[in-house]
Write an enzyme that holds these catalytic residues in place. Structure first.
Site, PDB file in Angstrom:
ATOM      1  N   CYS A  24      70.722  19.493  13.416  1.00  0.00           N
ATOM      2  CA  CYS A  24      70.035  19.139  12.167  1.00  0.00           C
ATOM      3  C   CYS A  24      71.098  18.959  11.093  1.00  0.00           C
ATOM      4  O   CYS A  24      72.265  18.703  11.411  1.00  0.00           O
ATOM      5  CB  CYS A  24      68.968  20.179  11.794  1.00  0.00           C
ATOM      6  SG  CYS A  24      69.591  21.834  11.461  1.00  0.00           S
ATOM      7  N   ARG A  30      66.077  23.968  11.036  1.00  0.00           N
ATOM      8  CA  ARG A  30      65.401  23.336  12.168  1.00  0.00           C
ATOM      9  C   ARG A  30      66.117  23.527  13.506  1.00  0.00           C
ATOM     10  O   ARG A  30      65.501  23.926  14.501  1.00  0.00           O
ATOM     11  CB  ARG A  30      65.209  21.840  11.892  1.00  0.00           C
ATOM     12  CG  ARG A  30      64.241  21.572  10.762  1.00  0.00           C
ATOM     13  CD  ARG A  30      64.351  20.162  10.253  1.00  0.00           C
ATOM     14  NE  ARG A  30      65.638  19.926   9.583  1.00  0.00           N
ATOM     15  CZ  ARG A  30      66.039  18.760   9.118  1.00  0.00           C
ATOM     16  NH1 ARG A  30      65.277  17.709   9.260  1.00  0.00           N
ATOM     17  NH2 ARG A  30      67.211  18.649   8.499  1.00  0.00           N
ATOM     18  N   ASP A 143      62.106  18.346   7.083  1.00  0.00           N
ATOM     19  CA  ASP A 143      63.072  19.322   6.565  1.00  0.00           C
ATOM     20  C   ASP A 143      62.321  20.314   5.667  1.00  0.00           C
ATOM     21  O   ASP A 143      61.807  19.929   4.623  1.00  0.00           O
ATOM     22  CB  ASP A 143      64.141  18.573   5.764  1.00  0.00           C
ATOM     23  CG  ASP A 143      65.232  19.496   5.260  1.00  0.00           C
ATOM     24  OD1 ASP A 143      65.084  20.729   5.385  1.00  0.00           O
ATOM     25  OD2 ASP A 143      66.239  18.980   4.746  1.00  0.00           O
TER      26      ASP A 143
HETATM   27  P1  4NP Z   1      68.353  22.221   8.241  1.00  0.00           P
HETATM   28  O1  4NP Z   1      67.866  22.399   6.709  1.00  0.00           O
HETATM   29  O2  4NP Z   1      69.107  20.903   8.290  1.00  0.00           O
HETATM   30  O3  4NP Z   1      67.076  22.181   9.008  1.00  0.00           O
HETATM   31  O4  4NP Z   1      69.235  23.413   8.531  1.00  0.00           O
HETATM   32  C1  4NP Z   1      68.693  22.282   5.598  1.00  0.00           C
HETATM   33  C2  4NP Z   1      69.639  23.252   5.351  1.00  0.00           C
HETATM   34  C3  4NP Z   1      70.433  23.171   4.225  1.00  0.00           C
HETATM   35  C4  4NP Z   1      70.293  22.100   3.368  1.00  0.00           C
HETATM   36  C5  4NP Z   1      69.359  21.107   3.627  1.00  0.00           C
HETATM   37  C6  4NP Z   1      68.555  21.206   4.745  1.00  0.00           C
HETATM   38  N1  4NP Z   1      71.103  22.018   2.209  1.00  0.00           N
HETATM   39  O5  4NP Z   1      70.930  21.075   1.424  1.00  0.00           O
HETATM   40  O6  4NP Z   1      71.979  22.902   2.014  1.00  0.00           O
END
Ligand code: 4NP
Length: 177
Positions: A24, A30, A143
């Site tokens: 992800c 995710r 997300d």
């Molecule tokens: P992930 O979610 O990609 O599902 O781990 C996110 C984690 C961090 C961020 C965005 C989405 N961020 O902007 O830091």
């Protein structure tokens, strides 16, 4: 076989993919959820010796960090234990370490594919949505990072059914060997 397989070499039949990497953006919501859910399903099915999994992010923001506490809480509500995973970033070497690379959304898929150097590497990259139930009406794993608790629970529910479908496909391929 419907997807890229690891060659047995020496004229042996090709074997099923056994090393799965979920990807992800940050590797705190995710993809670690997918990893822990898939790992629990492997455990239940007694397949941990034949199929392995890991997760990572395309971004470097959360290297070394524990998953988001909201995601860990959602997983706990679903009965999925934290496995100690810490955030790490996708590396081109992952194309050699894994048989199947599963981005959670289309942006992640584009980022991973931009690092593929051969058609064989690109063929290992398949979207998580491939295993969504058709009735969910989604094209990628949403997300949940900027949303509320319900978004995390919805991602866990979606990943539970999708990971179960993925395992059915891999276990079926494994049984064909
Ligand atoms: P992930 O979610 O990609 O599902 O781990 C996110 C984690 C961090 C961020 C965005 C989405 N961020 O902007 O830091």
């Amino acid at each position: 076989m419907a997807f890229h397989t690891r060659s047995g070499g020496g004229g042996q039949p090709q074997s099923a993919p056994t090393r799965v990497l979920f990807v992800c953006l940050g590797n705190i919501c995710r993809s670690p959820a997918a990893e822990m859910i898939f790992c629990a399903l492997l455990e239940q099915a007694g397949l941990r010796g034949r199929i392995s999994c890991d997760s990572c992010g395309v971004a470097a923001y959360h290297i070394g960090q524990k998953p988001d506490s909201r995601m860990l809480a959602a997983l706990q509500r679903a009965g999925i234990p934290y496995n100690g995973h810490r955030g790490r970033q996708f590396s081109p070497a992952d194309f050699d370490r894994f048989d199947l690379i599963i981005p959670q959304d289309e942006e992640n898929r584009g980022d991973v594919l931009s690092l593929a150097r051969t058609p064989e590497q690109a063929a290992k990259v398949l979207p998580m949505s491939r295993w969504f139930p058709p009735e969910c009406g989604l094209a990628e794993v949403p997300d949940p990072y900027y949303g509320g608790t319900r978004g995390f629970d919805a991602v866990v529910s979606l990943l539970r059914v999708s990971c179960a479908a993925l395992l059915r496909e891999l276990a079926g391929a494994d049984a064909e060997r």
